[in-house]
Design an enzyme around this catalytic site. Structure first.
Site, short mmCIF file in Angstrom:
data_model
loop_
_atom_site.label_atom_id
_atom_site.label_comp_id
_atom_site.label_asym_id
_atom_site.label_seq_id
_atom_site.Cartn_x
_atom_site.Cartn_y
_atom_site.Cartn_z
N LEU A 146 -7.29 5.97 17.17
CA LEU A 146 -5.90 5.32 16.55
C LEU A 146 -5.01 6.92 17.25
O LEU A 146 -4.28 6.82 18.11
CB LEU A 146 -5.37 4.85 15.60
CG LEU A 146 -3.90 4.43 16.28
CD1 LEU A 146 -3.66 3.17 16.50
CD2 LEU A 146 -3.06 3.79 14.59
N GLY A 163 -6.28 -0.52 4.72
CA GLY A 163 -6.95 0.39 4.54
C GLY A 163 -5.73 1.57 3.72
O GLY A 163 -6.45 2.65 2.56
N ARG A 164 -4.23 1.53 3.98
CA ARG A 164 -3.73 2.25 3.09
C ARG A 164 -3.75 1.84 1.27
O ARG A 164 -3.23 2.72 1.10
CB ARG A 164 -2.09 2.47 3.39
CG ARG A 164 -1.52 2.27 4.76
CD ARG A 164 -0.48 2.37 5.44
NE ARG A 164 -0.04 3.03 6.84
CZ ARG A 164 0.41 1.99 7.51
NH1 ARG A 164 1.69 1.17 7.74
NH2 ARG A 164 0.87 2.72 8.65
N SER A 224 3.00 9.64 14.01
CA SER A 224 3.24 8.32 13.46
C SER A 224 4.08 7.43 14.37
O SER A 224 3.87 6.11 14.58
CB SER A 224 4.98 9.06 13.01
OG SER A 224 4.26 9.50 12.25
N GLU A 274 -2.99 7.49 7.73
CA GLU A 274 -3.47 6.50 7.45
C GLU A 274 -1.95 5.69 7.57
O GLU A 274 -1.51 5.13 7.04
CB GLU A 274 -3.70 5.77 6.05
CG GLU A 274 -5.21 5.91 6.73
CD GLU A 274 -6.18 4.79 6.54
OE1 GLU A 274 -5.68 3.16 6.14
OE2 GLU A 274 -7.35 5.32 5.98
N PRO A 298 -2.92 13.34 19.90
CA PRO A 298 -2.45 14.38 20.00
C PRO A 298 -0.85 14.36 20.22
O PRO A 298 -0.19 14.66 19.78
CB PRO A 298 -2.46 15.47 21.40
CG PRO A 298 -4.29 15.13 21.67
CD PRO A 298 -4.39 13.58 21.55
N1 CAA Z 1 0.95 -6.06 10.60
C1 CAA Z 1 0.23 -6.47 11.63
N2 CAA Z 1 1.57 -6.71 13.08
C2 CAA Z 1 2.82 -5.49 12.86
C3 CAA Z 1 2.77 -5.01 11.54
C4 CAA Z 1 2.12 -5.47 10.91
N3 CAA Z 1 1.71 -4.98 9.07
N4 CAA Z 1 3.63 -4.03 12.06
C5 CAA Z 1 3.88 -4.03 12.99
N5 CAA Z 1 3.64 -5.20 13.68
C6 CAA Z 1 3.80 -5.45 15.45
C7 CAA Z 1 5.26 -6.01 15.14
O1 CAA Z 1 5.49 -7.23 14.61
C8 CAA Z 1 5.23 -5.84 16.56
O2 CAA Z 1 4.62 -6.85 17.24
P1 CAA Z 1 4.71 -7.88 18.51
O3 CAA Z 1 5.39 -6.52 19.70
O4 CAA Z 1 4.37 -8.88 19.02
O5 CAA Z 1 6.76 -8.50 18.51
C9 CAA Z 1 3.98 -4.46 16.99
O6 CAA Z 1 3.87 -4.80 16.48
C10 CAA Z 1 5.58 -3.81 16.90
O7 CAA Z 1 6.09 -3.18 15.91
P2 CAA Z 1 7.19 -2.52 15.81
O8 CAA Z 1 7.91 -2.23 17.39
O9 CAA Z 1 7.74 -2.39 14.70
O10 CAA Z 1 6.48 -0.92 16.04
P3 CAA Z 1 6.53 0.63 16.42
O11 CAA Z 1 6.27 0.89 17.38
O12 CAA Z 1 8.35 0.70 15.86
O13 CAA Z 1 5.27 1.10 15.01
C11 CAA Z 1 4.95 2.24 12.92
C12 CAA Z 1 5.40 1.28 13.28
C13 CAA Z 1 5.36 1.37 11.59
C14 CAA Z 1 5.62 2.79 12.78
C15 CAA Z 1 3.65 2.23 13.23
O14 CAA Z 1 3.47 2.93 14.85
C16 CAA Z 1 3.06 3.37 12.38
O15 CAA Z 1 2.11 2.49 11.29
N6 CAA Z 1 2.47 4.29 12.27
C17 CAA Z 1 1.83 5.24 11.62
C18 CAA Z 1 0.37 5.33 12.56
C19 CAA Z 1 -0.83 5.62 11.04
O16 CAA Z 1 -0.71 5.45 9.94
N7 CAA Z 1 -1.59 6.22 11.33
C20 CAA Z 1 -2.25 6.32 10.82
C21 CAA Z 1 -3.51 6.83 11.51
S1 CAA Z 1 -5.38 6.54 11.28
C22 CAA Z 1 -5.98 7.24 9.89
O17 CAA Z 1 -4.72 8.24 9.34
C23 CAA Z 1 -6.99 7.21 9.21
C24 CAA Z 1 -7.56 8.36 8.80
O18 CAA Z 1 -8.41 9.67 9.70
C25 CAA Z 1 -8.20 7.47 7.94
#
Ligand code: CAA
Length: 379
Positions: free
Chosen positions: A125, A242-243, A132, A363, A128
């Site tokens: 996902l 995952g969290r 967030s 995450e 660069p």
């Molecule tokens: N479950 C299902 N759908 C969800 C959801 C959830 N928990 N949260 C949001 N959505 C959906 C919303 O319903 C919305 O859907 P619609 O368009 O159909 O209405 C859509 O997603 C967009 O929602 P938001 O407007 O709230 O989205 P946003 O752009 O404001 O982002 C955020 C929200 C929580 C900040 C999100 O971008 C986020 O979680 N950011 C952090 C990213 C992250 O955790 N990255 C980790 C990378 S992986 C990793 O780290 C793995 C590793 O190395 C081990």
């Protein structure tokens, strides 16, 4: 309310603990020092079913519950947080979305070998410019008849050095923004797909995190996971689950910090007595022990809610936020208790201190967890 693990869950925990002590601990310092993926451990994890912990048996998994997965990640992370995140990312960021969103054919073809541990999975996902702000994807896939043509790059992808199956998020309808993101299942040997440089990280140095590059990679349309343009939901649903795994990793680190603090403070003598007899250290140990209990129960609660089929977005974010911040704090205290020795590579706490830090970042940073929690509480 039941605060007891079931007999099966205790068996899983004890098996994971014995495995971690016998097979994972001897390699932990070495893979950290060499920043090397512990390839030799993967077959053993597979034999125990730890690479398909909650995947159904008909798809090669062990068919256990999510709380059991949490226990496995905690026990492995207690001795090696890098191996812990490898197991966590594979199970919850690769197997889980395939279970949740995959077609029958995708489950047969991709979930089955992953859950059997014949191959590892990765979740791609982050970019660069999309950390967030995960919706800010620049990787693009263009519709070309029976396939999408994928171009772009990803960074910090756990397991990438060895993974065979990658869940890659990309824009398929750029003007639609967050509603134009699709998740594609991409195989390692797809022409045009290359694994980039290994990330030089502070901690979890054996986790195989690399960048990925896609140069006109053709991905057949039957490798869309979930619906086209609905990939952000796949990503968010996956990260909720995952969290809990990262919270469990943090709990394992806190337990290790406590174990090391107790052992060292009893052995080390200053001013003619064990340093454990000084109240200043006793209070540090009391605080870590209390925070460990709270972090562990928040984590198990989130897993239990998931197992019960209830909503758990809020509880997963709370567990991840609290456990990760307590892991950093516990490792900090453990190093303080060890004094100058704790600052050297001779002692485990130096690695715990470095490994703990990432749990507050990946995450979803602590700031993103607070954002998710607030949006759930205020809705
Ligand atoms: N479950 C299902 N759908 C969800 C959801 C959830 N928990 N949260 C949001 N959505 C959906 C919303 O319903 C919305 O859907 P619609 O368009 O159909 O209405 C859509 O997603 C967009 O929602 P938001 O407007 O709230 O989205 P946003 O752009 O404001 O982002 C955020 C929200 C929580 C900040 C999100 O971008 C986020 O979680 N950011 C952090 C990213 C992250 O955790 N990255 C980790 C990378 S992986 C990793 O780290 C793995 C590793 O190395 C081990």
């Amino acid at each position: 309310m039941d605060f007891q693990l079931s007999e099966d869950q205790r068996l899983v925990r004890d098996t994971a603990r014995a495995f971690a002590e016998e097979q994972v601990r001897p390699l932990a310092a070495k893979i950290d020092a060499e920043a090397r993926f512990p390839t030799e451990t993967m077959g053993k994890l597979a034999e125990l079913g730890f690479l398909g912990i909650f995947a159904p048996p008909e798809y090669g998994g062990a068919g256990l519950d999510y709380l059991s997965y949490t226990l496995v990640v905690e026990e492995i992370s207690r001795v090696c947080a890098a191996t812990g995140v490898i197991v966590s990312a594979h199970n919850s960021l690769a197997c889980f979305p395939l279970m949740q969103f995959g077609t029958e054919q995708q489950k047969e073809r991709f979930l089955l070998p992953l859950a059997k541990g014949e191959a590892l999975g990765a979740f791609a996902l982050t970019e660069p410019e999309a950390g967030s702000d995960a919706a800010s994807q620049k990787t693009v896939a263009v519709d070309d008849g029976d396939a999408f043509v994928l171009n772009g790059s990803k960074i910090f992808i756990t397991n990438a050095t060895v993974a065979k199956v990658f869940l890659v998020f990309c824009l398929t309808d750029p003007p639609a923004g967050v509603r134009g993101i699709t998740c594609l299942i991409v195989e390692r040997d797809a022409p045009g797909f290359s694994i980039g440089k290994k990330e030089e990280t502070l901690g979890i140095r054996g986790s195989g995190a690399c960048s990925l590059h896609f140069d006109s990679v053709r991905v057949p349309k039957d490798q869309v996971l979930g619906e086209p343009n609905r990939g952000f939901r796949v990503a968010m649903t996956t990260l909720d689950a995952g969290r809990i795994g990262i919270a469990a990793q943090a709990v394992g680190i806190i337990q290790a910090a406590l174990d090391e603090s107790v052992r060292y403070s009893k052995e080390r003598k200053q001013f003619g007595k064990s340093i454990s007899s000084f109240q200043a250290l006793q209070w540090m140990i009391a605080d870590t022990s209390t925070e460990l209990a709270a972090a562990r129960w928040l984590t198990y609660r989130a897993a239990a809610l998931k197992d019960a089929g209830e909503a758990y977005t809020l509880e997963a974010a709370q567990a991840k936020l609290f456990a990760s911040e307590m892991a950093t704090r516990a490792a900090h205290r453990a190093m303080q208790i060890h004094g100058g020795y704790g600052y050297t590579r001779e002692f485990v706490v130096e690695r715990l201190y470095r490994d703990a830090r990432i749990t507050e970042i990946y995450e979803g940073t602590s700031e993103i967890q607070r954002l998710v929690i607030a949006s759930q509480v205020l809705k």
